[in-house]
Design a protein around this motif. Structure first.
Motif, mmCIF file in Angstrom:
data_model
loop_
_atom_site.group_PDB
_atom_site.id
_atom_site.type_symbol
_atom_site.label_atom_id
_atom_site.label_comp_id
_atom_site.label_asym_id
_atom_site.label_seq_id
_atom_site.Cartn_x
_atom_site.Cartn_y
_atom_site.Cartn_z
ATOM 1 N N ILE A 119 5.434 -4.312 9.589
ATOM 2 C CA ILE A 119 5.121 -3.745 7.914
ATOM 3 C C ILE A 119 6.536 -1.983 8.641
ATOM 4 C CG2 ILE A 119 4.168 -2.607 6.321
ATOM 5 C CD1 ILE A 119 2.517 -5.595 6.953
ATOM 6 N N GLU A 120 7.345 -2.519 6.757
ATOM 7 C CA GLU A 120 8.599 -2.027 7.076
ATOM 8 C C GLU A 120 8.061 -0.654 6.003
ATOM 9 O OE1 GLU A 120 12.110 -4.524 9.423
ATOM 10 O OE2 GLU A 120 12.490 -4.344 7.034
ATOM 11 N N THR A 121 8.564 0.727 6.173
ATOM 12 C CA THR A 121 8.451 1.392 4.940
ATOM 13 C C THR A 121 10.015 1.465 3.954
ATOM 14 O OG1 THR A 121 6.555 2.408 5.891
ATOM 15 C CG2 THR A 121 7.828 3.315 4.495
ATOM 16 N N SER A 122 10.276 0.870 3.081
ATOM 17 C CA SER A 122 11.037 1.349 2.805
ATOM 18 C C SER A 122 11.139 2.933 1.828
ATOM 19 C CB SER A 122 11.330 0.168 1.284
ATOM 20 O OG SER A 122 12.849 0.028 0.714
ATOM 21 N N ALA A 123 12.297 3.860 2.330
ATOM 22 C CA ALA A 123 12.018 4.795 1.560
ATOM 23 C C ALA A 123 13.019 4.818 0.378
ATOM 24 C CB ALA A 123 12.676 6.080 2.835
ATOM 25 N N ARG A 124 12.855 5.923 -0.265
ATOM 26 C CA ARG A 124 14.203 6.045 -0.986
ATOM 27 C C ARG A 124 15.554 5.980 -0.663
ATOM 28 N NH1 ARG A 124 14.400 12.208 -0.856
ATOM 29 N NH2 ARG A 124 12.045 11.963 -1.220
ATOM 30 N N HIS A 125 16.205 4.600 -2.116
ATOM 31 C CA HIS A 125 17.356 3.941 -1.843
ATOM 32 C C HIS A 125 17.608 3.891 -3.218
ATOM 33 C CE1 HIS A 125 15.357 0.659 -0.884
ATOM 34 N NE2 HIS A 125 16.313 -0.074 -2.035
ATOM 35 N N VAL A 126 19.050 3.340 -2.508
ATOM 36 C CA VAL A 126 20.209 2.921 -4.386
ATOM 37 C C VAL A 126 21.010 1.735 -3.780
ATOM 38 C CG1 VAL A 126 20.345 5.151 -5.195
ATOM 39 C CG2 VAL A 126 22.429 4.040 -4.078
ATOM 40 N N HIS A 127 21.132 0.965 -5.163
ATOM 41 C CA HIS A 127 21.842 -0.277 -4.653
ATOM 42 C C HIS A 127 22.769 0.106 -5.668
ATOM 43 C CE1 HIS A 127 19.373 -2.802 -1.692
ATOM 44 N NE2 HIS A 127 18.185 -2.012 -2.505
ATOM 45 N N LEU A 128 24.113 0.132 -4.685
ATOM 46 C CA LEU A 128 25.515 0.451 -6.342
ATOM 47 C C LEU A 128 26.435 -0.783 -6.070
ATOM 48 C CD1 LEU A 128 26.719 4.117 -4.925
ATOM 49 C CD2 LEU A 128 24.835 2.996 -6.617
ATOM 50 N N THR A 129 27.198 -1.011 -7.492
ATOM 51 C CA THR A 129 27.722 -2.122 -7.787
ATOM 52 C C THR A 129 29.147 -1.668 -7.453
ATOM 53 O OG1 THR A 129 28.611 -0.625 -9.402
ATOM 54 C CG2 THR A 129 26.978 -2.559 -10.014
ATOM 55 N N ARG A 130 30.624 -2.200 -7.123
ATOM 56 C CA ARG A 130 31.864 -2.106 -6.833
ATOM 57 C C ARG A 130 32.572 -0.877 -7.837
ATOM 58 N NH1 ARG A 130 34.210 -1.390 -2.876
ATOM 59 N NH2 ARG A 130 34.901 1.081 -3.889
ATOM 60 N N GLU A 131 31.990 -1.461 -8.817
ATOM 61 C CA GLU A 131 32.799 0.021 -10.132
ATOM 62 C C GLU A 131 32.062 1.337 -9.781
ATOM 63 O OE1 GLU A 131 32.554 0.243 -15.431
ATOM 64 O OE2 GLU A 131 31.589 -0.972 -14.271
#
Length: 189
Positions: free
Chosen positions: A5-17
């Motif tokens: 079990i892993e906790t996924s904390a708040r985060h963002v994935h971003l585009t190149r732009e």
């Protein structure tokens, strides 16, 4: 049918732009830690996520670059900054709320992409076969923790050769079951 079990904390994935706008043209994100899923990494760089009520500073960026900007928050985070709570699988962004992202060189307002990630199990095909589950199947997950045992339903199974076996839950869910690093849960079909 035990699984990490892993906790996924708040985060963002971003585009190149978006990276170009937030950090400068051609900027390359700095990998500071490889994550358990092959090819995924935490970046040194951080952004501020802004909703209609307030902002969350210092939010992690996960690499590599993505085709769409995506902000993954817990329901508590989303409510606190004033964006709607939409539970979705990663990448299912149509009709989701937007927000503003602020970096050191600029800001970007995205019209959609803020989600509360649906809890999910990453499995390699051999493990899925061993457990008798299929890609996109919905299962439950049992947690045996001292004083906080629980069963969470609506766990979507994702099967791919390039995964590592692990279940991802958000911080609200992790806190509800008193999860700790290295903890295992049990998949229930």
């Amino acid at each position: 049918m035990k699984i990490l079990i892993e906790t996924s904390a708040r985060h963002v994935h971003l585009t190149r732009e978006t990276i170009d706008t937030l950090f400068g043209a051609g900027y390359q994100l700095t990998n500071i830690k490889n994550l358990s899923q092959p090819g995924q990494f935490a970046c040194e760089e951080r952004v501020t996520v802004v909703g209609s009520k307030k902002q969350l500073p210092n939010v992690s960026i996960l690499g590599p670059e993505r085709p769409d900007d995506q902000v993954e928050l817990s329901a508590t985070d989303a409510r606190s900054i004033g964006v709607g709570v939409m539970v979705r699988e990663s990448g299912d962004l149509a009709g989701t709320p937007g927000c503003t992202l602020i970096g050191p060189k600029g800001e970007v307002t995205i019209s959609q992409g803020v989600i509360v990630a649906k809890r999910h199990a990453h499995l390699i095909p051999a493990t899925a076969e061993k457990y008798g589950v299929a890609n996109e199947q919905i299962v439950s997950l049992k947690f045996d923790t001292d004083g906080r045992s629980a069963v969470l339903g609506d766990v979507v199974v994702r099967v791919r050769e390039d995964f590592a076996d692990a279940v991802h839950i958000d911080t609200d869910e992790s806190n509800a079951v008193s999860a700790v690093p290295g903890m295992q849960g049990e998949i229930i079909i």
